[in-house]
Design an enzyme around this catalytic site. Structure first.
Site, short mmCIF file in Angstrom:
data_model
loop_
_atom_site.label_atom_id
_atom_site.label_comp_id
_atom_site.label_asym_id
_atom_site.label_seq_id
_atom_site.Cartn_x
_atom_site.Cartn_y
_atom_site.Cartn_z
N HIS A 1 -3.18 0.20 -3.68
CA HIS A 1 -3.19 -1.04 -2.89
C HIS A 1 -3.02 -2.16 -3.90
CE1 HIS A 1 -4.43 1.34 0.47
NE2 HIS A 1 -5.38 1.86 -0.27
N GLU B 1 -1.46 19.13 -4.44
CA GLU B 1 -2.77 19.16 -5.08
C GLU B 1 -3.66 17.99 -4.67
OE1 GLU B 1 0.19 18.95 -6.58
OE2 GLU B 1 0.58 20.94 -7.42
N SER B 2 -3.36 17.26 -3.63
CA SER B 2 -4.15 16.18 -3.03
C SER B 2 -3.34 14.89 -2.89
CB SER B 2 -5.51 15.96 -3.67
OG SER B 2 -6.33 17.11 -3.44
N SER C 1 0.87 -1.17 0.00
CA SER C 1 0.00 0.00 0.00
C SER C 1 0.90 1.21 0.00
CB SER C 1 -0.89 0.03 1.24
OG SER C 1 -1.94 -0.91 1.12
N CYS D 1 -6.26 18.65 -7.35
CA CYS D 1 -6.96 19.94 -7.38
C CYS D 1 -6.24 20.82 -8.38
CB CYS D 1 -6.91 20.60 -6.00
SG CYS D 1 -7.90 19.73 -4.78
#
Lengths: 120, 120
Positions: B68, B62-63, B55, B83
């Site tokens: 996974h 920007e996020s 993971s 974003c």
């Protein structure tokens, strides 16, 4: 391991500003939310932006929780993705309550090898 | 900062097994995918599970990007949330190519203070 997962996407509006800018509080809320849902916490990483805004991730054995907060809008965007028997809404509701969101919008996606299903 | 974001959810099937189990490779792919999309990388955290599975998260200004992987199913589940003016598909396509996914399924969500919109 079964690939099937449940992914809750939620937008939290009109949150408590003091809480949205408190990174220590946010970290604790996210770890506690994961534990409340019965998840096993593996990694916790939060990042504070200047002048404001926090992004954070908790990697759990069962996938992840993330947040991006925009204190200037009293808004936060969260994702709770769990595999196995966990209920991601337990964690989502815990976070919504802890950040005192007055309005929320969410949907749940079914993830995994099969088709992505949307439950609104 | 504008809260509007684009969130690509994708399921990658029949990936290259050797690549799915190589955590260093995966980290590099994810950082490079973020950079290809024009993002600014802030935090990189990957976790290897026993007996297998990885993971990982890249927090960008920007996020975020997450993965996974389930090598036993040659499957990986990814999220690319951006974003601003970035195109999350640039990163998603880069990852799909790098993991040599033979089959993919994806959808894009519009995130932000407004309603969550689904673009399939």
């Amino acid at each position: 391991m079964n690939t099937m997962g449940r992914h809750v996407i939620a937008e939290l509006k009109d949150c408590n500003l003091e809480k949205l800018i408190d990174m220590q509080y946010m970290e604790r809320v996210f770890v506690d939310a994961a534990l409340e849902a019965g998840a096993e916490v593996r990694e916790v990483v939060f990042h504070k932006f200047a002048p404001y805004g926090i992004s954070g991730v908790v990697i759990i054995s069962e996938s992840h929780l993330t947040i991006h907060s925009f204190p200037e809008h009293k808004y936060a965007s969260i994702d709770i993705y769990t595999c196995g028997d966990l209920d991601p809404h337990v964690a989502a509701n815990y976070i919504m309550g802890s950040l005192e969101a007055k309005s929320t919008q969410s949907l749940e996606l079914s993830r995994g090898i099969g088709p992505i299903k949307i439950n609104q």
